[in-house]
Design an enzyme around this catalytic site. Structure first.
Site, short mmCIF file in Angstrom:
data_model
loop_
_atom_site.label_atom_id
_atom_site.label_comp_id
_atom_site.label_asym_id
_atom_site.label_seq_id
_atom_site.Cartn_x
_atom_site.Cartn_y
_atom_site.Cartn_z
N LYS A 56 -10.62 -0.77 -2.07
CA LYS A 56 -10.69 -1.42 -0.96
C LYS A 56 -11.90 -1.07 -0.07
CE LYS A 56 -5.70 -0.86 -1.18
NZ LYS A 56 -4.56 -0.15 -0.29
N SER A 93 -2.46 1.01 -4.39
CA SER A 93 -3.21 2.15 -3.45
C SER A 93 -4.24 2.62 -3.90
CB SER A 93 -1.93 3.31 -3.44
OG SER A 93 -2.65 4.52 -2.96
N ASP A 133 -1.81 -0.69 6.07
CA ASP A 133 -1.77 -0.13 7.46
C ASP A 133 -3.06 0.39 7.87
OD1 ASP A 133 -2.06 2.15 5.22
OD2 ASP A 133 -1.80 3.30 6.98
N ASP A 174 0.93 -1.13 0.00
CA ASP A 174 -0.07 0.28 0.01
C ASP A 174 1.01 1.26 -0.34
OD1 ASP A 174 -2.41 1.62 0.55
OD2 ASP A 174 -1.80 1.76 2.62
N MET A 175 0.54 2.35 -0.22
CA MET A 175 1.33 3.48 -0.25
C MET A 175 1.06 4.35 0.85
SD MET A 175 1.77 6.51 -3.27
CE MET A 175 0.17 7.50 -2.73
N ASP A 176 -0.02 5.02 1.09
CA ASP A 176 -0.39 6.10 2.07
C ASP A 176 -0.29 5.31 3.47
OD1 ASP A 176 -0.97 8.46 0.61
OD2 ASP A 176 -2.37 7.10 0.01
#
Length: 216
Positions: A142, A109, A167, A8-10
């Site tokens: 998601k 993401s 996260d 994931d990115m953020d």
């Protein structure tokens, strides 16, 4: 057998959740909506279209979805450009390990593609990723598994051979729905996220090593 790691990115590659929170807090306030942490935590890990669709339904916002999304993205790109954020501690080292181990690396993401590419450029880590997928490029964001399944498809790897690093509650649920293993990163800046669906929970990216990934 481990064949791919999908990030994931953020909140995983960059500590951008505070940036998202600040922009969304400002947007909610301008719309006269409750901008509490509890309210905004509900949308962590969602695509912008999914988030605003829920906000419109929940609060009766009348502005067009497209206008809300465009407004939000412009605000976030501006905030990112002004920020001094770097990659989260441990990220570059983990990417180097995966590269040395010849493990495929993907990014999946919920953020818009334009924001994802801006973040990768800012962090200087674009070269490590074999594929990049935005939740806005698949039918459902998601907690549905679409974005992770698309990443696996682009990497040409079966889902069961992939490990996701997430996260958020929505992200961990999406990873498990995709039939993948999942490591939940309990990032304090991502709100009080329920990561209980993950196969393993860590409090630092430095805890994630190639042997740890292979042992899942």
């Amino acid at each position: 057998m481990l064949e791919a790691v999908i990030f994931d990115m953020d909140g995983v590659l960059i500590d951008s959740e505070p940036l998202h929170f600040l922009v969304e807090q400002q947007a909610f306030a301008k719309l006269g909506l409750p901008a509490t942490k509890e309210e905004l935590d509900l949308y962590v890990g969602m695509t912008n279209p999914d988030m605003w669709a829920k906000v419109k339904e929940r609060h009766g916002v009348e502005l067009p979805l497209s206008e809300l999304i465009e407004w939000q993205v412009e605000m976030k790109l501006s905030a990112l450009k002004k920020s001094e954020e770097q990659a989260i501690d441990g990220v570059t080292g983990l990417l180097e390990q995966l590269k040395a181990g010849r493990i495929a690396v993907g990014l999946a993401s919920s953020s818009p593609k334009v924001f994802i590419m801006a973040v990768l450029e800012k962090l200087g880590i674009s070269e490590y990723f074999d594929c990049v997928v935005s939740g806005e490029e698949v039918p459902k964001g998601k907690p549905e598994p679409d974005v992770f399944l698309k990443a696996a498809e682009l990497l040409n790897k079966p889902p069961h051979s992939c490990v996701v690093i997430e996260d958020s509650r929505n992200g961990t649920r999406a990873a498990k729905a995709a039939g993948m293993k999942c490591i939940g990163f309990q990032n304090v800046n991502s709100g009080e996220q329920d990561l209980s669906a993950a196969d393993k929970i860590v409090h630092s990216i430095r805890e994630i090593t190639l042997p740890v990934l292979e042992a899942l």
